[in-house]
Motif scaffolding. Structure first.
Motif, mmCIF file in Angstrom:
data_model
loop_
_atom_site.group_PDB
_atom_site.id
_atom_site.type_symbol
_atom_site.label_atom_id
_atom_site.label_comp_id
_atom_site.label_asym_id
_atom_site.label_seq_id
_atom_site.Cartn_x
_atom_site.Cartn_y
_atom_site.Cartn_z
ATOM 1 N N PHE A 26 -9.486 -1.187 -2.911
ATOM 2 C CA PHE A 26 -10.517 -1.354 -1.884
ATOM 3 C C PHE A 26 -10.015 -0.953 -0.494
ATOM 4 C CE2 PHE A 26 -12.380 -4.175 -5.142
ATOM 5 C CZ PHE A 26 -13.650 -3.607 -5.186
ATOM 6 N N SER A 27 -8.756 -1.207 -0.219
ATOM 7 C CA SER A 27 -8.211 -0.778 1.074
ATOM 8 C C SER A 27 -8.239 0.746 1.184
ATOM 9 C CB SER A 27 -6.774 -1.292 1.230
ATOM 10 O OG SER A 27 -6.260 -0.960 2.504
ATOM 11 N N GLU A 28 -7.836 1.430 0.124
ATOM 12 C CA GLU A 28 -7.860 2.888 0.117
ATOM 13 C C GLU A 28 -9.290 3.416 0.137
ATOM 14 O OE1 GLU A 28 -5.969 6.865 -0.668
ATOM 15 O OE2 GLU A 28 -5.828 5.117 0.639
ATOM 16 N N MET A 29 -10.195 2.732 -0.519
ATOM 17 C CA MET A 29 -11.584 3.178 -0.563
ATOM 18 C C MET A 29 -12.180 3.280 0.839
ATOM 19 S SD MET A 29 -14.856 1.320 -2.379
ATOM 20 C CE MET A 29 -15.132 0.192 -0.990
ATOM 21 N N TRP A 30 -11.963 2.233 1.650
ATOM 22 C CA TRP A 30 -12.531 2.247 3.007
ATOM 23 C C TRP A 30 -11.800 3.234 3.909
ATOM 24 C CZ3 TRP A 30 -17.133 0.850 2.972
ATOM 25 C CH2 TRP A 30 -17.577 -0.253 2.247
ATOM 26 N N PHE A 211 -6.387 -4.963 3.550
ATOM 27 C CA PHE A 211 -4.955 -4.897 3.238
ATOM 28 C C PHE A 211 -4.223 -6.158 3.678
ATOM 29 C CE2 PHE A 211 -0.537 -3.708 4.185
ATOM 30 C CZ PHE A 211 -0.150 -3.321 2.903
ATOM 31 N N ILE A 212 -4.631 -6.747 4.801
ATOM 32 C CA ILE A 212 -3.994 -7.977 5.273
ATOM 33 C C ILE A 212 -4.066 -9.053 4.194
ATOM 34 C CG2 ILE A 212 -4.238 -9.900 6.908
ATOM 35 C CD1 ILE A 212 -5.038 -7.806 9.020
ATOM 36 N N PHE A 213 -5.205 -9.154 3.522
ATOM 37 C CA PHE A 213 -5.343 -10.140 2.452
ATOM 38 C C PHE A 213 -4.664 -9.684 1.164
ATOM 39 C CE2 PHE A 213 -8.839 -11.292 5.293
ATOM 40 C CZ PHE A 213 -8.687 -12.670 5.355
ATOM 41 N N THR A 214 -4.613 -8.365 0.947
ATOM 42 C CA THR A 214 -3.999 -7.814 -0.266
ATOM 43 C C THR A 214 -2.496 -8.013 -0.288
ATOM 44 O OG1 THR A 214 -5.690 -6.111 -0.514
ATOM 45 C CG2 THR A 214 -3.562 -5.677 -1.544
ATOM 46 N N LYS A 215 -1.842 -7.843 0.852
ATOM 47 C CA LYS A 215 -0.378 -7.805 0.876
ATOM 48 C C LYS A 215 0.260 -9.103 0.407
ATOM 49 C CE LYS A 215 0.385 -9.099 5.747
ATOM 50 N NZ LYS A 215 0.981 -8.677 7.031
ATOM 51 N N ARG A 216 -0.491 -10.198 0.447
ATOM 52 C CA ARG A 216 0.073 -11.477 0.006
ATOM 53 C C ARG A 216 0.348 -11.510 -1.496
ATOM 54 N NH1 ARG A 216 -3.998 -15.908 2.269
ATOM 55 N NH2 ARG A 216 -5.433 -14.512 1.174
ATOM 56 N N THR A 217 -0.282 -10.589 -2.232
ATOM 57 C CA THR A 217 -0.098 -10.570 -3.689
ATOM 58 C C THR A 217 0.929 -9.535 -4.135
ATOM 59 O OG1 THR A 217 -1.811 -8.892 -4.108
ATOM 60 C CG2 THR A 217 -2.540 -11.181 -3.899
ATOM 61 N N LEU A 218 1.536 -8.826 -3.178
ATOM 62 C CA LEU A 218 2.399 -7.698 -3.527
ATOM 63 C C LEU A 218 3.869 -8.053 -3.664
ATOM 64 C CD1 LEU A 218 0.786 -4.952 -1.264
ATOM 65 C CD2 LEU A 218 0.621 -5.148 -3.750
ATOM 66 N N GLY A 219 4.209 -9.329 -3.471
ATOM 67 C CA GLY A 219 5.609 -9.716 -3.596
ATOM 68 C C GLY A 219 6.493 -8.896 -2.677
ATOM 69 N N PRO A 220 7.561 -8.294 -3.192
ATOM 70 C CA PRO A 220 8.460 -7.504 -2.343
ATOM 71 C C PRO A 220 8.027 -6.051 -2.147
ATOM 72 C CG PRO A 220 9.347 -7.627 -4.549
ATOM 73 C CD PRO A 220 8.095 -8.478 -4.561
#
Length: 520
Positions: A26-30, A211-220
């Motif tokens: 979704f981040s890339e889509m927008w 992306f701000i909300f997405t990055k919390r799930t990306l671990g390292p």
């Protein structure tokens, strides 16, 4: 909690797709809404509304060259963005900085896009911003998979459909709003182009918030370069950076200092020539240097990656006629009716048709690759098939000359069929190309090699502008029928060259497969 995941836990997912893929999707889509919305209006806007210093608009030939130059710089900066992400910023900070610059560029254009100075200033921010954003989110998608995971191609195909949802929405909406054919009841006639460019900035903001909300799930994944191993505690992932803060801030300051330089280089296409003659050899020298720092097996894989990169230049040089010569062809030589009943702006269709088909067929093609299992064609063969489909599409563009609905006005239906065929060529090459760059690259060169993949697109865009300018030189004052013949003759030639490139790839596939070793 999800933000405490280790890389091993993320990569050990069940099912077809990792859950983190959806946030990046979704981040890339927008972001692609912003990018393709801007891309879709460039050539048309320059020949109809841009006010040059002499008070006139650009010629078709000049606009094609300008389009190629602008797009070339966009993709050339993906190499620089990938390099800074690998060495200093990390993928997350690089992505966020790029998105911020794109928002500024859109805001400048929304304020007043008509004067030449404002237009190229806004474009310059967008050029550099895209360079920081684009390669790094694709690299993070690759990081979701273990080396050798055969689900990677399917993941990139799904991710690619997200790219094209954004391209569809932005590609149609921005040009239709700018031309006053969408929401005309709400937007003042003299503000349509301001709103079109402003909309791109709004959706880019949505991308960054996502992306701000997405990055919390990306671990390292995507953290800055480290001196050792990322530190994962019981409560949080801690960024252990080996990069001094002054280097990070130095990147930001250097970026801003480059804005006026890029503005001049983008506005004057002769500077683009000098840049493209220089950046390619320099990056090739750098890649050779990196090969000497890795094992022979890794160097062979990088050589294989280079083969894919070279052929992708040819592919994009043809494919990217969509933003140049095909944009003018759509505006002047096509009717506005699809399937006998639906009235659509032909420029909007030119920008969006390919994306519609990608959205529908990208997940299907990805699942087909999974279903074929041991019968799945290798990546080199997929690339070769991509060129053959591309040839079929351009041959169909050529046949539009036989389906005139009025003198010099061809059928939009046949034009759409051409994009349907080309879509399968794109799906055989582009998402697979993103995937293969992450497979063939050593971990420390992931960002650089993804940047080189997009640098190949820069050369493709650059050559696309030159080809489009050649097609436009048939005569600015030619009749519509003369223009129809000139453009379709050119598309016939491109179809022939695409067939040759596809057959060459298929013939050399055994050699390239040896260089790839265990990578499929």
């Amino acid at each position: 909690m999800s933000e405490n995941l280790t890389l091993e836990q993320i990569q050990d997912f069940k099912g077809k797709y990792p859950k983190q893929l959806w946030g990046l999707f979704f981040s890339e889509m927008w972001e692609r809404f912003c990018f393709y919305g801007m891309r879709g209006v460039l050539t048309y806007f320059m020949i109809t509304h841009l006010i040059l210093e002499n008070g006139g608009h650009m010629s078709e030939t000049k606009a094609n060259l300008q389009y190629g130059a602008t797009q070339a710089f966009v993709y050339a900066f993906t190499f620089i963005g990938g390099l800074f992400a690998d060495k200093i910023l990390g993928f997350r900070k690089s992505l966020f900085w790029g998105g911020f610059l794109m928002i500024i560029g859109s805001a400048i254009l929304a304020f007043n896009p008509f004067p030449e100075s404002n237009f190229f200033l806004g474009i310059s921010f967008t050029v550099i911003g895209t360079g920081f954003f684009k390669p790094n989110i694709s690299t993070m998608v690759g990081s979701l998979y273990k080396q050798g995971d055969n689900r990677r191609d399917a993941g990139f195909s799904l991710f690619y459909s997200g790219i094209n949802i954004g391209a569809l929405l932005g590609g149609y909406a921005c040009i239709a709003i700018g031309k006053g054919q969408l929401f005309s009841g709400f937007i003042p006639v003299d503000k349509t182009w301001n709103v079109a460019f402003g909309l791109a900035g709004i959706v880019m903001t949505i991308s960054l918030v996502t992306f701000i909300f997405t990055k919390r799930t990306l671990g390292p994944i995507g953290l800055p370069p480290v001196s050792g191993i990322e530190k994962v505690t019981d409560t949080a992932v801690v960024e252990v950076s080996g990069t001094p803060k002054w280097k990070e801030y130095g990147v930001y300051l250097l970026t801003l200092a480059l804005i006026p330089v890029i503005m001049v280089m983008v506005a004057k296409t002769e500077y683009t020539d000098y840049f493209m003659y220089t950046i390619g050899p320099l990056t090739l020298i750098y890649l050779i240097y990196e090969m000497t720092q890795h094992s022979m097996a890794e160097a062979k894989k990088l050589i294989a990656a280079l083969v894919f990169i070279v052929f992708s230049i040819i592919f994009w040089a043809f494919f990217e006629q969509s933003g140049g010569s095909l944009s003018i062809f759509a505006a002047k030589n096509l009717n506005n009716v699809v399937a006998g009943t639906l009235t659509l702006d032909p420029n909007g269709v030119n920008n969006a048709a390919n994306s519609v088909f990608v959205i529908i067929f990208a997940p299907i093609v990805g699942l087909i690759w999974l279903a074929l299992k041991k019968f799945e064609p290798n990546t080199v063969i997929k690339f070769g098939l991509g060129f053959l489909f591309l040839a079929g599409g351009f041959y169909t563009f050529y046949t539009t000359r036989f389906f005139e609905v009025a003198p010099g006005i061809a059928s939009l239906d046949v034009f759409v069929v051409a994009y349907f065929i080309i879509t399968f060529g794109e799906l055989c090459l582009s998402p697979i190309g993103l995937s293969i760059m992450t497979k063939l690259s050593p971990q420390k060169l992931q960002g650089v090699m993804m940047g080189m993949w997009f640098l190949a697109s820069a050369y493709g865009q650059y050559v696309a502008g030159i080809l489009g300018a050649g097609l436009s030189e048939g005569g600015e004052n030619d009749t519509l029928q003369q223009k129809l013949i000139t453009y379709t003759d050119g598309y016939y030639q491109l179809a022939i060259y695409a067939v040759i490139a596809g057959l060459v790839l298929i013939v050399i596939s055994p050699l390239v497969r040896k260089l790839m070793q265990e990578v499929k």
